[in-house]
Design a protein around this motif. Structure first.
Motif, PDB file in Angstrom:
ATOM      1  N   LEU A  69      57.419  15.034  26.097  1.00  9.07           N
ATOM      2  CA  LEU A  69      58.016  14.959  24.767  1.00  9.07           C
ATOM      3  C   LEU A  69      59.524  15.183  24.833  1.00  9.07           C
ATOM      4  N   ILE A  70      59.943  16.184  25.588  1.00  7.11           N
ATOM      5  CA  ILE A  70      61.379  16.472  25.688  1.00  7.11           C
ATOM      6  C   ILE A  70      62.095  15.332  26.405  1.00  7.11           C
ATOM      7  N   SER A  71      61.460  14.761  27.435  1.00  2.64           N
ATOM      8  CA  SER A  71      62.057  13.621  28.129  1.00  2.64           C
ATOM      9  C   SER A  71      62.158  12.409  27.212  1.00  2.64           C
ATOM     10  N   CYS A  72      61.181  12.230  26.322  1.00  5.16           N
ATOM     11  CA  CYS A  72      61.254  11.130  25.355  1.00  5.16           C
ATOM     12  C   CYS A  72      62.405  11.323  24.385  1.00  5.16           C
ATOM     13  N   LEU A  73      62.683  12.565  24.002  1.00  8.02           N
ATOM     14  CA  LEU A  73      63.840  12.834  23.154  1.00  8.02           C
ATOM     15  C   LEU A  73      65.127  12.401  23.838  1.00  8.02           C
ATOM     16  N   ALA A  74      65.250  12.737  25.133  1.00  7.37           N
ATOM     17  CA  ALA A  74      66.447  12.350  25.869  1.00  7.37           C
ATOM     18  C   ALA A  74      66.490  10.848  26.113  1.00  7.37           C
ATOM     19  N   GLU A  75      65.336  10.230  26.363  1.00  6.56           N
ATOM     20  CA  GLU A  75      65.276   8.791  26.636  1.00  6.56           C
ATOM     21  C   GLU A  75      65.679   7.972  25.412  1.00  6.56           C
ATOM     22  N   THR A  76      65.352   8.464  24.222  1.00  2.00           N
ATOM     23  CA  THR A  76      65.681   7.740  22.994  1.00  2.00           C
ATOM     24  C   THR A  76      67.005   8.207  22.377  1.00  2.00           C
ATOM     25  N   ASN A  77      67.741   9.052  23.093  1.00  2.00           N
ATOM     26  CA  ASN A  77      69.053   9.538  22.622  1.00  2.00           C
ATOM     27  C   ASN A  77      68.942  10.265  21.283  1.00  2.00           C
TER      28      ASN A  77
END
Length: 325
Positions: free
Chosen positions: A191-199
Motif C-alpha cells: 500500500l505504501i509503495s502504491c502511494l509512492a508509485e502514484t505520486n
C-alpha cells in the motif's frame, strides 16, 4: 470513418471516467470533513455537479505551449500518461468471468503497464525545455523506479503463496483465507509503495509546490494539465484494483453468508476498491509531505531490504512443509 468499440471496453472506460471525475469530488469532500470545512457545495445539490464545472473550465482554457518546447512530444506526453492508466484495466477481474482479457500473465501485464507511466512523465519534463519541469521529471522517475522494485518483490511473495499468475485464479485461491491476513506486513508495504508509485501524498514530491513550482507538468495548461490530473486519479483507482485482488479476496463477499451472496461480485469489488481509495485520501489529509531524501531512503534502505527478506523465509517455509500451491 467510424471505429467500432466493443461494448466490453466501453463498459470499463465509461464507469472509470465517471469514477475519476467523482473521485476528485470525493477527495475534496473527505478532506473538507477532516479539516472541519464544508467543501464544494455550490454547483449542484451537495456539489455533485462540481466535476462537470471543473471539466468545462479546463476545456475552455487556452492551451499554451512554450515556444522552445518539442511540440509533438509535449502534446503526446499527457495523452500517453492517461491512456496507460486505462489499458491496464484489461486484466483486472470485476467478478468471476467479468474480465476483458483473462490472461495467464495478467499480473505481470499490470505491473509492466504501471511501470511504463514513468515514460510519460520523463517525456513531459524533457519536451517542455524547462529546467524546473525537467528536474521534477527526474525526481519523479527516480521515485517511481525505486518503489517499483519493492512492488515487484512483494508481488513475487504473493505469487509464491497463491501459485497462479492469472488475476482471476489469484482471487479464487483466496477462498479459504485472504492472502492479506498471513502476509499483512507485505500488504502494508504494498500500500505504501502504491502511494509512492502514484505520486500521492505524503510522497507527492514531483509536485512539491514550494520547491519545484509544480513539478514535471509546470508548463502545461488547459487539457494537457487536466489529462495529467485525470491520469493520477485513474492510477489511484487502478492500483486499488490489484490491492483488492491480492489482499481482501477480490469480488467474493466479506463473509460467507447467504444474504451477502445475493449481492453481485462486481458490487463487492467496487466497495473494496472504494475503501482503498478512502485510505488514499485519508493518508493525504493526515500525514505531512516527506523530504526527498526521506522518501528515497525509505525505498532503498527500508522497503527494498524488507521486501527481499520476505521472499526468502516465505518460500523456505512453503518448501519445508510442502505447502507450495
Amino acid at each position: 470513418m467510424y471505429i467500432a468499440v466493443p461494448a466490453e471496453i466501453l463498459g470499463i472506460i465509461l464507469p472509470l471516467l465517471l469514477g475519476v471525475a467523482f473521485l476528485v469530488l470525493a477527495e475534496r469532500k473527505v478532506m473538507a470533513f477532516v479539516q472541519r470545512r464544508k467543501g464544494p457545495d455550490v454547483v449542484g445539490s451537495f456539489g455533485l455537479l462540481q466535476p462537470l464545472a471543473d471539466g468545462l473550465k479546463l476545456i475552455l482554457k487556452e492551451p499554451i505551449s512554450p515556444s522552445s518546447a518539442n511540440f509533438s512530444l509535449f502534446r503526446m506526453a499527457p495523452v500517453a500518461t492517461f491512456m496507460l492508466s486505462l489499458v491496464a484495466w484489461a486484466v483486472v477481474p470485476f467478478d468471476y468471468g467479468m474480465v476483458l482479457s483473462d490472461s495467464n500473465i495478467g499480473l505481470l501485464y499490470l505491473f509492466a503497464i504501471s511501470s511504463l507511466g514513468v515514460y510519460g512523465i520523463i517525456t513531459a519534463g524533457r519536451s517542455s525545455n524547462s529546467k524546473y519541469a525537467f528536474l521534477g521529471a527526474l525526481r519523479s522517475a527516480a521515485q517511481m523506479v525505486s518503489y517499483e522494485v519493492s512492488i515487484g518483490l512483494i508481488l513475487i511473495t504473493v505469487l509464491i503463496c497463491v501459485g497462479p499468475r492469472n488475476s482471476s485464479e489469484i482471487v479464487m485461491a483466496q477462498k479459504q483465507i485472504w492472502s492479506g491476513i498471513p502476509l499483512f506486513p507485505v500488504l502494508v508495504m504494498f500500500l505504501i509503495s502504491c502511494l509512492a508509485e502514484t505520486n500521492r501524498a505524503p510522497f507527492d514530491l514531483p509536485e512539491a509546490e514550494a520547491e519545484l513550482v509544480a513539478g514535471y507538468n509546470v508548463e502545461y495548461s488547459s487539457m494537457g494539465s487536466a489529462l495529467f490530473f485525470l491520469g493520477e486519479y485513474a492510477n489511484m483507482i487502478l492500483m486499488s484494483g490489484p490491492c483488492t485482488s491480492l489482499s481482501p479476496g477480490g469480488w467474493p463477499p466479506i463473509l460467507d453468508l447467504p444474504i451477502f451472496k445475493k449481492i453481485p461480485g462486481s458490487i463487492w469489488f467496487s466497495i473494496k476498491v472504494i475503501l482503498f481509495l478512502f485510505l488514499y485520501i485519508w493518508v493525504r489529509a493526515a500525514f505531512p509531505r516527506y523530504r526527498y531524501d526521506q522518501l528515497m531512503g525509505l525505498g532503498r534502505k527500508v522497503f527494498l531490504p524488507l521486501s527481499l527478506a520476505r521472499v526468502v523465509p516465505v518460500s523456505g517455509v512453503l518448501v519445508t512443509f510442502q505447502w507450495l500451491p
